[in-house]
Design a protein around this motif. Structure first.
Motif, short mmCIF file in Angstrom:
data_model
loop_
_atom_site.label_atom_id
_atom_site.label_comp_id
_atom_site.label_asym_id
_atom_site.label_seq_id
_atom_site.Cartn_x
_atom_site.Cartn_y
_atom_site.Cartn_z
N TRP A 115 -12.38 59.75 -32.59
CA TRP A 115 -13.39 59.82 -31.53
C TRP A 115 -14.67 59.04 -31.81
CZ3 TRP A 115 -17.56 62.61 -28.92
CH2 TRP A 115 -17.37 62.67 -27.53
N THR A 163 -16.96 62.42 -21.37
CA THR A 163 -17.58 63.50 -22.13
C THR A 163 -19.04 63.18 -22.43
OG1 THR A 163 -15.44 64.00 -23.13
CG2 THR A 163 -17.39 64.94 -24.19
N TRP A 212 -17.27 68.55 -28.52
CA TRP A 212 -16.57 69.17 -27.40
C TRP A 212 -15.42 70.09 -27.81
CZ3 TRP A 212 -11.61 67.70 -28.12
CH2 TRP A 212 -11.37 66.47 -28.76
N ASP A 253 -6.67 62.65 -24.76
CA ASP A 253 -7.63 62.53 -25.84
C ASP A 253 -7.71 61.12 -26.41
OD1 ASP A 253 -7.17 65.84 -27.31
OD2 ASP A 253 -8.25 65.17 -25.55
N HIS A 307 -15.56 56.52 -29.19
CA HIS A 307 -16.22 56.80 -27.91
C HIS A 307 -17.41 55.85 -27.73
CE1 HIS A 307 -18.52 58.95 -24.83
NE2 HIS A 307 -17.41 59.58 -24.54
N ASP A 354 -14.72 73.54 -26.19
CA ASP A 354 -15.06 73.65 -24.77
C ASP A 354 -14.18 74.63 -24.01
OD1 ASP A 354 -12.75 72.07 -24.77
OD2 ASP A 354 -13.41 70.83 -23.10
N ASP A 356 -12.97 58.40 -20.73
CA ASP A 356 -13.60 59.62 -21.22
C ASP A 356 -15.05 59.69 -20.74
OD1 ASP A 356 -14.76 61.65 -22.85
OD2 ASP A 356 -13.13 61.39 -24.27
N HIS A 412 -14.77 68.46 -22.29
CA HIS A 412 -14.11 67.22 -22.71
C HIS A 412 -13.37 66.67 -21.50
CE1 HIS A 412 -12.40 64.19 -25.16
NE2 HIS A 412 -11.19 64.72 -25.26
N GLU A 431 -15.77 64.74 -33.19
CA GLU A 431 -15.05 65.48 -32.14
C GLU A 431 -15.62 66.88 -31.90
OE1 GLU A 431 -12.13 62.51 -33.84
OE2 GLU A 431 -13.71 63.80 -34.61
#
Length: 528
Positions: free
Chosen positions: A281, A250, A210, A242, A284, A213, A248, A237, A207
């Motif tokens: 995360w 990102t 980001w 989240d 992702h 950010d 997402d 992000h 994580e």
């Protein structure tokens, strides 16, 4: 096309992204800062490649789904999680202070400006020298956790803030080089293993790509290239929520994925953790090509020992490729494979914050019993203060749980589920973040486990009268003896079609949850 997609996503969510601060440019600033560690990073990645090739696990999902949690973990049932880092210095809001102090409009942002001044003059990096850990005693921690009845301990090796609590060769922002100037993870590994417990680590590095950010959107020290090594890429992000990874956008570079792999493998090579806990995360999509390499490397390394565990959340891994963890949650029935829930002993935060409140021993014992009856483990988090002391309220609760386990652990450690997890009127809410939403249990609520050739019925309250019925135990089960674990006393009983009827003393024998060891004429059949 990638850059255009990032701009479109930024517009969709109302972020002001400019060409000079595009995700790619932000990532390049971090890559420049991290370039000095390139030789060390390459050496670790070469080691990973050799470990992957060694087998028996290949870096593909079909092979990785052959993973099974090791016996030591299945039998352990109870572990301790530790969130401790720089975020314990401000001790405000939660362990996400590092992110939220840069998120305009949050209570952490307002508190930071009022207490420390603007983020351009006093940023998160400035808390690091204040993180002295002057009273940190790893042996005292290990003693407390053993007294609590824990069989494994999992401190956070690196949280989202990017500060490594171990002796990393890939960063200057470590607890060895700054702040405490001690290898926290190394010291804990020695102390915990020295007291007979298994040792794991938690990595939230993914994580960090980001996490800072918010500091890009106003005048803050996140924008200073001199701080890029600590704050990371701090790319926008671009997700409404989240937890929803499918929405997402990102940006994640290959350089970041390579660094994540090297840092995580570094923990394996230097500390040989028996368990690694990943936050959400890693689910992702960009991690999908990197995760198999790490899992193959780690599982192959663990195959040389007693086996290792990877905890993952949500659908971050294909089913069977690791051990599912349900954050602050429960299941409504027996899970076919071993699983885990993690929750914090405190109510507001995982890391230490001032004026937090703490869960009662009864709450934790009931949660543990429910989870174990459904084929799971409980990992209970503790958040020490910045000086390394553990709040007395947390210590008291841990010791109370340990006292219960010392008396009743026979029904918990090494146990297996029965044909049904339990009975009673109280319904558990399944899913994440549901553990405090279940109503208090009653004397009519029972949970069952099996082990040592016995059936254990655990009553989650003491009845007002002297008689109680366990409906799930039928005449065909042929009970021959019932004993109380609390004092070893025998319990008078009768059986009929309505269940097993127990005759109890007028006053509670024991506390919190009451365990009856039941001997059956027929062999016990565990499930699954």
């Amino acid at each position: 096309m990638m850059r255009l997609a990032c701009f479109m996503a930024a517009a969709l969510f109302g972020f002001a992204v400019h060409a000079e601060t595009s995700p790619q440019a932000q990532d390049m600033a971090w890559q420049k800062a991290a370039a000095k560690f390139a030789p060390e990073r390459k050496a670790i990645l070469d080691k990973v490649a050799k470990g992957v090739a060694a087998g028996p696990f290949r870096p593909d999902w079909a092979s990785l789904q052959g993973y099974r949690s090791p016996g030591w973990y299945d039998d352990a049932k109870f572990g301790i999680f530790v969130h401790w880092g720089v975020y314990s210095v401000p001790a405000f809001g939660s362990e996400w202070y590092s992110r939220n102090m840069y998120q305009q409009g949050t209570k952490e942002f307002a508190h930071h400006v009022a207490t420390y001044g603007p983020q351009s003059r006093f940023g998160y990096k400035d808390f690091v020298p204040m993180f002295k850990a002057e009273h940190f005693d790893p042996d005292a921690w290990a003693t407390l956790f053993r007294e609590a009845g824990a069989k494994y301990v999992v401190p956070v090796a690196e949280h989202h803030d990017g500060f490594a609590m171990y002796d990393s060769k890939l960063s200057d922002w470590t607890a060895v080089k700054k702040g405490p100037k001690r290898d926290v993870i190394g010291l804990l590994a020695k102390a915990i293993r020295g007291q007979g417990m298994h040792f794991g680590v938690s990595s939230h590095r993914a994580e960090h790509d980001w996490f800072f950010d918010g500091g890009r959107r106003f005048d803050s020290d996140v924008n200073d290239p001199a701080n890029a090594e600590l704050y990371g890429p701090a790319v926008a992000h671009l997700s409404k929520h989240d937890e929803i990874l499918s929405d997402d956008w990102t940006y994640v570079s290959q350089a970041w994925l390579d660094d994540w792999l090297a840092r995580t493998a570094e923990l394996v090579g230097d500390y040989h953790p028996d368990l690694i806990y990943f936050d959400w995360w890693i689910g992702h999509p960009t991690f999908r090509n990197t995760l198999p390499d790490f899992l193959s490397y780690y599982y192959n390394d663990g195959a040389k020992r007693d086996g290792v565990v990877v905890n993952y959340k949500l659908g971050d891994l294909p089913e069977g490729a690791g051990t599912l963890d349900i954050e602050r949650g429960q299941l409504t029935g027996i899970h076919p494979t071993h699983w885990q829930t993690d929750t914090s002993i405190s109510n507001e935060s995982w890391g230490y914050i001032e004026h937090d409140t703490y869960k009662s021993p009864t709450f934790i014992i009931h949660l543990l019993v429910d989870v174990v009856s459904k084929n799971g483990n409980l990992m209970l988090n503790v958040g020490p203060r910045a000086d390394g002391t553990i709040p007395q309220a947390a210590q008291d609760t841990l010791r109370s749980v340990g006292a219960w386990l010392k008396t009743n652990g026979e029904a918990i450690y090494g146990s297996k589920p029965w044909r049904t997890f339990g009975e009673g009127p109280t319904e558990v809410k399944g899913g994440m973040f549901q553990d405090t939403k279940t109503k208090p249990y009653t004397p009519e609520d029972f949970r069952f486990t099996t082990g040592h050739g016995k059936l254990y019925a655990i009553e989650l309250g003491w009845p007002k009268g002297n008689d109680v019925t366990v409906h799930s135990i039928q005449p065909t089960d042929k009970v021959t003896k019932v004993e109380r674990l609390a004092d070893g006393g025998t319990v008078a009983f009768t059986q009929d079609a309505k269940g097993l009827h127990l005759r109890l003393p007028s006053h509670p024998v024991g506390s919190d949850a009451y365990v009856y060891r039941i001997t059956l004429a027929n062999p016990i059949k565990a499930s699954p």
